[in-house]
Design an enzyme around this catalytic site. Structure first.
Site, PDB file in Angstrom:
ATOM      1  CE  LYS A   1      -3.555   2.394   2.642  1.00 57.64           C
ATOM      2  NZ  LYS A   1      -4.445   2.356   3.806  1.00 57.64           N
TER       3      LYS A   1
ATOM      4  CE  LYS B   1      -6.032   2.000  -0.559  1.00 58.95           C
ATOM      5  NZ  LYS B   1      -6.432   2.174   0.787  1.00 58.95           N
TER       6      LYS B   1
HETATM    7  C1  PBG Z   1      -7.404   3.229   5.650  1.00 60.09           C
HETATM    8  C2  PBG Z   1      -7.658   3.213   4.207  1.00 60.09           C
HETATM    9  C3  PBG Z   1      -7.503   4.239   3.263  1.00 60.09           C
HETATM   10  C4  PBG Z   1      -7.994   3.730   2.061  1.00 60.09           C
HETATM   11  C5  PBG Z   1      -8.399   2.434   2.302  1.00 60.09           C
HETATM   12  N1  PBG Z   1      -8.167   2.128   3.622  1.00 60.09           N
HETATM   13  C6  PBG Z   1      -7.025   5.622   3.414  1.00 60.09           C
HETATM   14  C7  PBG Z   1      -5.626   5.925   3.669  1.00 60.09           C
HETATM   15  O1  PBG Z   1      -4.771   5.058   3.823  1.00 60.09           O
HETATM   16  O2  PBG Z   1      -5.358   7.117   3.771  1.00 60.09           O
HETATM   17  C8  PBG Z   1      -8.080   4.476   0.760  1.00 60.09           C
HETATM   18  C9  PBG Z   1      -9.159   4.016  -0.155  1.00 60.09           C
HETATM   19  C10 PBG Z   1      -9.437   4.922  -1.285  1.00 60.09           C
HETATM   20  O3  PBG Z   1      -8.784   5.955  -1.513  1.00 60.09           O
HETATM   21  O4  PBG Z   1     -10.381   4.594  -2.004  1.00 60.09           O
HETATM   22  N2  PBG Z   1      -6.091   3.385   6.029  1.00 60.09           N
END
Ligand code: PBG
Length: 330
Positions: A201, A254
């Protein structure tokens, strides 16, 4: 070129199989199906709440009482999985609503499982939606502390599973989160509950609209001390490897679009099911351009989802899931 050699006869004509729709479909290498999609849902406390997220047209924050109706629509489109994000009314330093037995996410899980027991309910496991400072973990001395966050993430996952969640999806990017959650679930007897790990991520600008949706923007600093640097690919493979070793059942990359190279490499290196998250900013860009009449919305969306699948994702998490499933039925 000599005149008598012109025009040449091409040895192969790619156009032969592009001649008609039926021929093109016959040789298509990538086919989309609604069963491979996961639709994310934002849940707020209260009753009869349906609040549109301004940067994500068509996406709403819903209260638990409206979920059965929403799930009915999702199921009718042959989408069999949703990913829940809970937005509590009260946030605190330790994100305690994340692991409260009657927290908004737990209420949402119960509402869905009661009306639609066959729907796969996956839950995001993170603290950022629940903390007053908006970080994904516990803050100590101005820093996000890895090890003291692990137990809270495990408690969050456990409480979601106790409420009926089918899959937990840790996204906090704390080292050791998958192993900690696995151990916690196993100890409690939930040995059959899979973990979908947000393994690679990245610290991405494309989460912008999500943070509006979840009111989860960090109040100080940013997430670069725990989410990955967009410059790195080998490190992503290492992250994936670690999560596999810690017991992940599904691994995720992601965001999706700016990271299709990672999706592709992950596909060739790992045998576990691979998910890619087509995130909020990717959705918002398409919607904005479409509103301005700058792109053909349907074609752009189908091309994007196809590209993620072609890169190697088995599972695509997307805010476009419902519209894509609708188009696939046409
Ligand atoms: C929680 C999380 C996030 C997203 C999914 N889980 C936000 C982040 O990490 O700031 C982002 C999902 C999206 O942008 O659609 N940490």
């Amino acid at each position: 070129m000599e005149k008598e050699n012109w025009p040449i006869t091409p040895p192969w004509r790619g156009r032969r199989l592009r001649r008609t729709e039926a021929l093109r479909e016959l040789v298509a290498e990538t086919r989309l199906s609604p069963q491979g999609l996961i639709y994310p849902l934002f849940v707020v406390e209260g009753k009869r709440q349906k609040q549109e997220i301004s940067s994500m047209p068509g996406i709403y924050r819903l209260s638990p009482d409206l979920l059965p109706q929403e799930i009915e629509e999702v199921a009718a489109l042959d989408i069999h999985a949703v990913l829940l994000f809970g937005l509590p009314e009260v946030k605190d330093e330790k994100g305690s609503q994340a692991y409260h037995p009657r927290g908004v996410t737990q209420q949402a899980i119960r509402a869905i499982k009661k009306s639609h027991p066959d729907m796969v309910v996956a839950c995001d496991v993170c603290l950022c939606e629940y903390t007053s400072h908006g970080h994904c973990g516990v803050v100590a001395n101005g820093k996000v502390d890895n090890d003291s966050t692990l137990e809270l993430l495990a408690q969050t996952a456990l409480s979601q599973v106790q409420a009926g969640a089918d899959v937990v999806a840790p996204s906090a990017m704390m080292d050791g989160q998958v192993a900690t959650i696995r151990e916690k679930l196993d100890e409690a007897g939930f040995t059959s509950t899979p973990i979908m790990a947000y393994a690679a991520k990245y610290a991405s600008a494309f989460y912008g609209p999500f943070r509006e949706a979840a009111a989860s923007a960090p109040q100080f600093g940013d997430r670069r001390s725990y989410q990955m640097d967009p410059a790195n690919a080998r490190e992503a493979l290492h992250e994936l490897e670690q999560d596999v070793a810690e017991g992940a059942d599904i691994i995720m990359v992601k965001p999706a679009l700016a990271y299709l190279d990672i999706v592709s490499q992950a596909r060739s290196m790992f045998s576990l099911p691979l998910a890619a998250y087509n995130v909020s900013g990717e959705y918002a860009m398409v919607k904005a351009a479409a509103r301005l009449g700058w792109i053909d919305e349907k074609r752009a969306i189908l091309e994007i989802i196809t590209s993620i699948k072609r890169a190697g994702a088995d599972i695509i998490i997307s805010y476009h899931a419902k519209e894509v499933a609708r188009w696939l039925k046409e």
